[in-house]
Design a protein around this motif. Sequence first.
Motif, PDB file in Angstrom:
ATOM      1  N   THR A   1      55.030  90.310  59.865  1.00  9.81           N
ATOM      2  CA  THR A   1      54.509  88.958  59.698  1.00  9.81           C
ATOM      3  C   THR A   1      53.266  89.023  58.827  1.00  9.81           C
ATOM      4  N   VAL A   2      52.955  87.937  58.129  1.00  3.96           N
ATOM      5  CA  VAL A   2      51.687  87.864  57.408  1.00  3.96           C
ATOM      6  C   VAL A   2      50.597  87.314  58.319  1.00  3.96           C
TER       7      VAL A   2
ATOM      8  N   ARG B   1      48.175  90.046  50.078  1.00  2.00           N
ATOM      9  CA  ARG B   1      49.206  89.792  51.087  1.00  2.00           C
ATOM     10  C   ARG B   1      49.263  91.017  51.986  1.00  2.00           C
TER      11      ARG B   1
ATOM     12  N   GLU C   1      49.931  84.336  59.513  1.00  2.00           N
ATOM     13  CA  GLU C   1      49.293  83.165  58.903  1.00  2.00           C
ATOM     14  C   GLU C   1      48.452  82.344  59.873  1.00  2.00           C
ATOM     15  N   THR C   2      48.656  82.504  61.175  1.00  2.00           N
ATOM     16  CA  THR C   2      47.859  81.730  62.127  1.00  2.00           C
ATOM     17  C   THR C   2      46.489  82.361  62.359  1.00  2.00           C
ATOM     18  N   GLY C   3      46.361  83.660  62.045  1.00  2.77           N
ATOM     19  CA  GLY C   3      45.109  84.360  62.314  1.00  2.77           C
ATOM     20  C   GLY C   3      44.960  84.761  63.774  1.00  2.77           C
TER      21      GLY C   3
ATOM     22  N   GLY D   1      52.707  85.061  63.820  1.00  2.00           N
ATOM     23  CA  GLY D   1      53.151  84.360  62.620  1.00  2.00           C
ATOM     24  C   GLY D   1      54.659  84.397  62.520  1.00  2.00           C
ATOM     25  N   GLU D   2      55.167  83.848  61.440  1.00  2.00           N
ATOM     26  CA  GLU D   2      56.609  83.832  61.210  1.00  2.00           C
ATOM     27  C   GLU D   2      57.126  85.256  61.079  1.00  2.00           C
TER      28      GLU D   2
ATOM     29  N   GLY E   1      41.969  90.037  53.127  1.00  2.00           N
ATOM     30  CA  GLY E   1      42.274  88.612  53.269  1.00  2.00           C
ATOM     31  C   GLY E   1      41.395  87.738  52.401  1.00  2.00           C
TER      32      GLY E   1
ATOM     33  N   ASN F   1      49.779  94.035  47.743  1.00  2.00           N
ATOM     34  CA  ASN F   1      50.724  93.644  48.778  1.00  2.00           C
ATOM     35  C   ASN F   1      50.853  94.857  49.703  1.00  2.00           C
TER      36      ASN F   1
END
Length: 192
Positions: free
Chosen positions: A91-92, A76, A94-96, A110-111, A71, A50
Amino acid sequence: MATQADHQKRALRAELRERRRNLTSTELENSASGLTANLIDLVTRTGATNIACYLSRATEPNTRPFLNWAGERGMRVLFPISREDGLLDWTVGETGAETEGLFGINEAVGELLGPIAINDVDLIIVPAAAVDRTGMRMGWGRGYFDKTLGSMDRCPPVFAVLFDNEILDTVPQEVHDRPVNGVVTPAQVLEF
């Protein structure tokens, strides 16, 4: 009021930016493979799953091949998002996707997880202009990472990513500056 250390930092940053601008595309490509191997070695050796890491700019040592590797292994990765107040959201990604954030720096989309999300990571990988032989890091002058590291209750190992010639005998230092536990360059992983 600018201090002597502040003036020294500005001059050193200008010199380091110029050095980086003068690197050829071949030099940048060659440095990426060594850096990637050394980042993988660091993560493997520390057992980190992480991590927090930034998206490198064109003139920085290239973290992207390493991030692709992480990835692919399901690690993470938290990416920093600059805020107006000098703090970092995370943010992680997540959309790339990427977007241009404050100061023209690419940031993951991302979020938003907020500043405290970094408290959950095993390893933090930060950019730097230079690091001295005691581990004192000099950033690029905005103070985001110094502020983040200084606010953490329990800080995991922090490693700065540099080119080999950016490990210096000393760097100008101010009260708010934070040291790192080590550096990763295309040629080596150095722990302090």
